[in-house]
Motif scaffolding. Sequence first.
Motif, PDB file in Angstrom:
ATOM      1  N   TYR A   1       5.158  57.832  52.320  1.00 20.99           N
ATOM      2  CA  TYR A   1       5.836  57.762  53.610  1.00 20.99           C
ATOM      3  C   TYR A   1       5.978  56.313  54.070  1.00 20.99           C
ATOM      4  CZ  TYR A   1       6.832  58.952  58.512  1.00 20.99           C
ATOM      5  OH  TYR A   1       7.410  59.060  59.754  1.00 20.99           O
ATOM      6  N   ALA A   2       4.888  55.558  53.992  1.00 18.08           N
ATOM      7  CA  ALA A   2       4.920  54.157  54.424  1.00 18.08           C
ATOM      8  C   ALA A   2       5.814  53.314  53.514  1.00 18.08           C
ATOM      9  CB  ALA A   2       3.496  53.585  54.450  1.00 18.08           C
ATOM     10  N   GLU A   3       5.802  53.601  52.224  1.00 21.21           N
ATOM     11  CA  GLU A   3       6.641  52.842  51.306  1.00 21.21           C
ATOM     12  C   GLU A   3       8.125  53.110  51.575  1.00 21.21           C
ATOM     13  OE1 GLU A   3       6.850  51.771  46.529  1.00 21.21           O
ATOM     14  OE2 GLU A   3       5.718  53.514  47.225  1.00 21.21           O
ATOM     15  N   GLY A   4       8.456  54.358  51.878  1.00 19.54           N
ATOM     16  CA  GLY A   4       9.833  54.664  52.238  1.00 19.54           C
ATOM     17  C   GLY A   4      10.274  53.915  53.487  1.00 19.54           C
TER      18      GLY A   4
ATOM     19  N   THR B   1      13.849  53.463  46.778  1.00 16.01           N
ATOM     20  CA  THR B   1      13.802  54.742  47.495  1.00 16.01           C
ATOM     21  C   THR B   1      13.969  55.914  46.529  1.00 16.01           C
ATOM     22  OG1 THR B   1      16.167  54.417  47.975  1.00 16.01           O
ATOM     23  CG2 THR B   1      14.595  53.822  49.698  1.00 16.01           C
ATOM     24  N   GLU B   2      14.799  55.748  45.499  1.00 16.18           N
ATOM     25  CA  GLU B   2      14.921  56.804  44.495  1.00 16.18           C
ATOM     26  C   GLU B   2      13.609  57.001  43.740  1.00 16.18           C
ATOM     27  OE1 GLU B   2      18.163  55.597  42.096  1.00 16.18           O
ATOM     28  OE2 GLU B   2      19.708  56.384  43.457  1.00 16.18           O
ATOM     29  N   ARG B   3      12.887  55.917  43.513  1.00 12.72           N
ATOM     30  CA  ARG B   3      11.577  56.039  42.840  1.00 12.72           C
ATOM     31  C   ARG B   3      10.593  56.824  43.711  1.00 12.72           C
ATOM     32  NH1 ARG B   3       7.209  53.070  43.608  1.00 12.72           N
ATOM     33  NH2 ARG B   3       8.392  51.446  44.685  1.00 12.72           N
ATOM     34  N   VAL B   4      10.588  56.534  45.019  1.00 14.83           N
ATOM     35  CA  VAL B   4       9.705  57.275  45.927  1.00 14.83           C
ATOM     36  C   VAL B   4      10.088  58.754  45.939  1.00 14.83           C
ATOM     37  CG1 VAL B   4       9.009  57.541  48.340  1.00 14.83           C
ATOM     38  CG2 VAL B   4       9.226  55.260  47.352  1.00 14.83           C
ATOM     39  N   LEU B   5      11.386  59.037  45.937  1.00 15.12           N
ATOM     40  CA  LEU B   5      11.852  60.414  46.020  1.00 15.12           C
ATOM     41  C   LEU B   5      11.538  61.203  44.760  1.00 15.12           C
ATOM     42  CD1 LEU B   5      13.561  62.561  47.566  1.00 15.12           C
ATOM     43  CD2 LEU B   5      15.552  61.634  46.369  1.00 15.12           C
TER      44      LEU B   5
ATOM     45  N   GLU C   1       5.192  64.251  52.261  1.00 15.51           N
ATOM     46  CA  GLU C   1       5.274  63.777  50.879  1.00 15.51           C
ATOM     47  C   GLU C   1       6.670  63.250  50.557  1.00 15.51           C
ATOM     48  OE1 GLU C   1       3.947  65.324  46.456  1.00 15.51           O
ATOM     49  OE2 GLU C   1       4.607  66.781  47.949  1.00 15.51           O
ATOM     50  N   ASN C   2       7.705  63.910  51.066  1.00 14.89           N
ATOM     51  CA  ASN C   2       9.071  63.432  50.897  1.00 14.89           C
ATOM     52  C   ASN C   2       9.545  62.892  52.238  1.00 14.89           C
ATOM     53  OD1 ASN C   2      11.755  62.940  50.375  1.00 14.89           O
ATOM     54  ND2 ASN C   2      12.345  65.097  50.331  1.00 14.89           N
ATOM     55  N   PRO C   3       9.553  61.563  52.435  1.00 13.72           N
ATOM     56  CA  PRO C   3       9.868  61.007  53.768  1.00 13.72           C
ATOM     57  C   PRO C   3      11.348  60.963  54.089  1.00 13.72           C
ATOM     58  CG  PRO C   3       9.401  59.232  52.232  1.00 13.72           C
ATOM     59  CD  PRO C   3       9.186  60.518  51.469  1.00 13.72           C
ATOM     60  N   PHE C   4      12.232  61.396  53.172  1.00 12.45           N
ATOM     61  CA  PHE C   4      13.664  61.243  53.386  1.00 12.45           C
ATOM     62  C   PHE C   4      14.370  62.560  53.700  1.00 12.45           C
ATOM     63  CE2 PHE C   4      12.561  58.092  49.948  1.00 12.45           C
ATOM     64  CZ  PHE C   4      12.426  57.019  50.812  1.00 12.45           C
ATOM     65  N   GLY C   5      13.634  63.628  53.948  1.00  9.63           N
ATOM     66  CA  GLY C   5      14.247  64.927  54.153  1.00  9.63           C
ATOM     67  C   GLY C   5      14.684  65.167  55.576  1.00  9.63           C
ATOM     68  N   ASN C   6      14.795  66.441  55.933  1.00 11.20           N
ATOM     69  CA  ASN C   6      15.258  66.840  57.262  1.00 11.20           C
ATOM     70  C   ASN C   6      14.159  67.485  58.093  1.00 11.20           C
ATOM     71  OD1 ASN C   6      18.267  66.297  57.272  1.00 11.20           O
ATOM     72  ND2 ASN C   6      18.111  67.547  55.424  1.00 11.20           N
ATOM     73  N   ASP C   7      12.916  67.355  57.672  1.00  7.09           N
ATOM     74  CA  ASP C   7      11.819  67.898  58.461  1.00  7.09           C
ATOM     75  C   ASP C   7      11.574  67.035  59.697  1.00  7.09           C
ATOM     76  OD1 ASP C   7      11.447  69.920  56.619  1.00  7.09           O
ATOM     77  OD2 ASP C   7      10.021  68.760  55.431  1.00  7.09           O
TER      78      ASP C   7
END
Length: 509
Positions: A162-165, A350-354, A411-417
């Motif tokens: 999350y922080a890395e994103g 960001t793709e690596r984090v995802l 865990e996935n910081p780029f979603g819609n939650d």
Amino acid sequence: MAGEDGGGGGPAPAGPGAGVHSGDHVPAPIVTNGEAMDIRRQTSHQSSNGQEEFPLSPRVHTPNPFSRKNTSMDIDDYFSGPRDLQKHSKWPLFLQMHGSILPKMVVPLLWVGAWSTIITWLSLTETIPNVNLSISSILLTVTGFVVGLGLSFRNSTAYERYAEGRRYWSQLTLTCQSLARVYWVNTKEREQCSKEDLLAKITALNLLTAFAVALKHKLRFEPYTYYEDMEDLVAHLETYARSATQDDDVFKPKKPNVFKVVGEHLGISFAASNPRKIIKKAQSPLGNLPLEILTYLAAYTDDIIGNGQLPIPMTQTMACKFFVSVPGVRSLTDNPDNGMQALNDVMTGTERVLTTPLPLAYTISISQITWAYVMLLPFQLIKDLKWVTIPAAVCASYIILGLLFIGREIENPFGNDVNDLPLELYCQQIVQDLETVSARPRPRQTEWVQSSRNKLMFPHSESSYRVWAGRSEAAIRQALRSRPHAQYEKETVNSTATTVKTEDGADRV
């Protein structure tokens, strides 16, 4: 269509086939790449000095696609995300539901309550004689340490992602601001084609916004260009995503029904949709839209350097990455944080984090260990707590499962939650920053340095630039030399004055 007539960017550039029609205020049609573009009628207004002003046309009265300010707060929107950081709640934190994982814990807690009720009922009633399901509480201590260790590892890993994103999106904002200054301030406008250069600079700034928005959609597995905040930004670019969007059989997800929406809010796995469903159903190559936008930006940067609009090497380095071919010497301009390379780093990072979540073996094992611990709680509590075992097991499960669900949530910081990164807000910030940079022309030194409001020695002196310009250079340097001592001299004078008054015993200073 607003994207065809420059609805947000002023008049369109004159193309090679543009004609002149006298007697009216309708601009001539513009021919670009062999295609004529219709320009809507613009209404001219008289300013205070008698000159005609052309406002933005057409005026589009639609909600800002980069903001969630216009969203409703009904029950569906309340539990959806990402959370809007501009909204403020005065409720205490323990009473707030927006952002809480409690809705997703309703079903697990009901299951734990039912399980505890069955175990307690079988042990404390005579329905089934000689049944005693209680076990020693020593197992609670031994397994509790293992569960705590696993949950700690799970949450620390999830928050690191999350922080890395967030760091990558902060780097994206910084890079867009730096490139905007290079394009707008450092890039010169040639006298013979100043208007064309101005419009090209505006287009380049819009591509920076398009890159950020396209990256947001890519990280959410949304590869097309028919989205509200994307369609008009890239309509003039030839990309695989645009070509795929124009297909007759392009896949558009349907609006989920009520049961699916409720199931997703409650965290029921069978109700969750596959986020990659849109990509799997594609019938044409989708390409990589952020990367394709980056190639257009790189081409523009190469053009302004090649035609002499960006002559200073330092600003060239800020715009893109250079390599100096000197054997055995590493180039001083080989900096991965410069311009185009920084945008590419953000995209790949960001793709690596995802695409690199916690290994599945860890995720399954930690989930199984935690649920085994929760299911064994009633057996260890029933001997001492009796019927209180039911609420005690539910409360303990809320604490333990809450930590497990939080790790899964972030865990996935780029979603819609709700707890995901507010990428819409970050894109809106980039839009506002670029609009601020381009709101005024390149500042001229004489306009702000020689201003009468420029108080050079403030707060030590109220004199303006004109006053200091009338003095000699020696006087200016003497004032600069005396400025660091001003505060200490004032304190010394006050201290001396107080001492004199005390020794004399008089009323004079």
